[in-house]
Design a protein around this motif. Sequence first.
Motif, PDB file in Angstrom:
ATOM      1  N   ASP A 130     -27.408-119.922  53.063  1.00 39.16           N
ATOM      2  CA  ASP A 130     -27.184-120.203  54.486  1.00 39.16           C
ATOM      3  C   ASP A 130     -26.558-121.580  54.682  1.00 39.16           C
ATOM      4  N   TYR A 131     -25.338-121.588  55.167  1.00 43.74           N
ATOM      5  CA  TYR A 131     -24.662-122.859  55.449  1.00 43.74           C
ATOM      6  C   TYR A 131     -24.425-123.017  56.943  1.00 43.74           C
ATOM      7  N   GLU A 142     -23.239-118.009  63.390  1.00 48.32           N
ATOM      8  CA  GLU A 142     -23.609-116.627  63.070  1.00 48.32           C
ATOM      9  C   GLU A 142     -23.818-115.765  64.311  1.00 48.32           C
ATOM     10  N   VAL A 166     -20.432-122.039  60.192  1.00 48.10           N
ATOM     11  CA  VAL A 166     -19.986-120.826  60.887  1.00 48.10           C
ATOM     12  C   VAL A 166     -21.101-120.407  61.839  1.00 48.10           C
ATOM     13  N   GLU A 170     -26.389-116.461  53.552  1.00 45.61           N
ATOM     14  CA  GLU A 170     -25.646-116.816  54.759  1.00 45.61           C
ATOM     15  C   GLU A 170     -25.592-115.604  55.706  1.00 45.61           C
ATOM     16  N   GLY A 171     -25.899-115.864  56.974  1.00 44.01           N
ATOM     17  CA  GLY A 171     -25.966-114.779  57.943  1.00 44.01           C
ATOM     18  C   GLY A 171     -24.627-114.183  58.325  1.00 44.01           C
TER      19      GLY A 171
HETATM   20 CA    CA Z   1     -25.434-120.033  58.373  1.00 41.94          CA
END
Ligand code: CA
Length: 668
Positions: free
Chosen positions: A220-221, A226, A224, A247-248
């Motif tokens: 998960d970053y 989500e 972006v 990451e979602g």
């Molecule tokens: Ca994320």
Amino acid sequence: MKQLKQFALLAVALLTMLTSCQTTPVADGDYDNYPVYEGDDLEMTVDERGTNFTLWSPTADSVMLRIYNDGVGGEPIDVRYMERKSQQEPWRTAFEEALYGKFYTFSIHHQGEWLAETPGAYARAVGVNGRRAAIIDMNATDPEGWESDVRPALNQFTDIIIYEMHHRDFSIHASAGNQYGGKFLALTQEGTRSPEGEMTGIDHLKELGITHVHILPSYDYGSVNESRPDSAQYNWGYDPVNYNTPEGSYSTNAFDPATRIREMKQMVQALHRNGIRVILDVVYNHTYINDGSNFSLTTPGYYYRHKDDGSYADASACGNETASEREMVRNYIVNSVKYWAEEYHFDGFRFDLMGIHDIETMKAVRAELDKIDPTIFVYGEGWAAQAPVIAGDDCAMKANAYKMPGVAVFSDDLRDGVKGHFSQATGRGFATGEKGCEESVKFGIVGAIQHPQINYELVNYSKAPYTNHPTQVINYVSCHDDMCLTDKLRASMPDADEKTLQRYARLAQTIVFTSQGVPFMFTGEEIFRDKKGVHNSYCSPDEVNAIDWSLKHSNREQFNYYRDLIQLRKSHPAFRLATAELVNNHLQFIEGTPEQVVAYTLNGHAGGDEWEQIVVAFNGSDKAADITIPEGQWKVIAHDATIDLEGKNTIEGSHATVAPSAALILAR
Ligand code: CA
């Protein structure tokens, strides 16, 4: 009233701490003396017997837990203080019921203020945009057949062929024909085709013949949003938020915490089913933000290195650098990697700016992965953006690779020696006619080991070998960073036509794929994709980053060359020698070759090869070159930018001609 209650609870908590603490209190910032917690139950565990919360935060003076119905918005349905027996212990609280479907945050009181809510540093499931941690049944995230998922066979690290990709690049373009473009599930779709009928997606990978997919950051970053899945957003993801959750935006529903987990597992499962291993790019060396990171909001200061003036040290050039040498940070990294390997069945890890980490941490990662499966591959960038604030001898830098058996590093020596300087667009290398690159190419050919025929003084960057064995080096000519190979060739050879540029690319990649070590390629180079000359496309739109798969049809011959080159490597163990001893016993450079020519022989059925002897020669000049070869009859395997795996043509004698800007491979 609420404030009064909070004050009373705070007073109780402080009193409890003061009366029960048997040892001298740990001073804030005295990181080396922070108590180490050995348990494996941080920060939430749940089963039918209940839900337990455990937060490691020695210098917090109070901790509040909030429970929510949703991953974002709404008021908490429960708020309670966590307790601890002493400063040596973590903060705890428990519920008698399994709180499946709920979300939670921690908030600590530190130096006189309540810090912002955080899902914690250890969250394994989160709501949209990773703001709150989620309580789910992890067993329910396993896709059908997950229990029988197995890693494809791998005998030795030098058998690996790495294909680096970003989810969106690979599958978002309409020509990919993938209904899950840009998502984890794109890599589960079999039978996808371009409009011209060429294989795309997972079928393309199989046709090409690579063994490992290396996906850019997929934890998960932060960059972006989500919650807006239909807006075109692009980022490589080197801005970590939650290290232990997917990451979602790569899932089909970022709001449901289980979906991203299940779909990432489906991706791994599908690739495994198709004989391809999967490598995760991990970025433990820095976080997206400093004071507001989940590390800072749980245990302020501890996870980072600082300068003498107390400010954040910044070896990542992203604002901070983590302190892997501290025991709880090292434990964190090691356990996180173990978790991805065990829960998600990942087969390898690529460490971003690995040189920021200390050697002991990388050795601990290797040792723990060995217990799970010694064929799990570990490699990284053996450098940092700036010098870390720990001793250079302790850093997991390229030059220290020999101190980290079983950990590999990228060879920028071969990379820039072959194609030219990474950041100077017009800079040329061996494959594009630059003189004086021979020793850098030879350094790559032997896999960065000690070899008696290399003059290390003349290697571009490294003046000494740095690996114990070729298994410790990644050979490549481009990756997601900097110009991709097509753009680099166009920029450095502006007068060359496309066909000639593709010829340079073939020479460059033939050096990579016949060298000892682990070859690595960037997605789309096999069909001569470009990135419109953009050096750093980390947030560039699809028009720059997305691969147009119609190129596979128009550049079919280029693809075939890559496919055959990979097949050549896979069919012939002589190119995959796993030890320095084997390389030194079987690989001999041919002396007296003309300038801009490197040639060598692989002798004595190297590595058990069916071929008794192989000649490999590279000519970086624009003129045909004559080389001396062992006397006799030879099958011509590669010549003048073509490959014939069967070697239908033969030559005889003690001399051979290497065509301009091309490789010559002979066998008998
Ligand atoms: Ca994320």
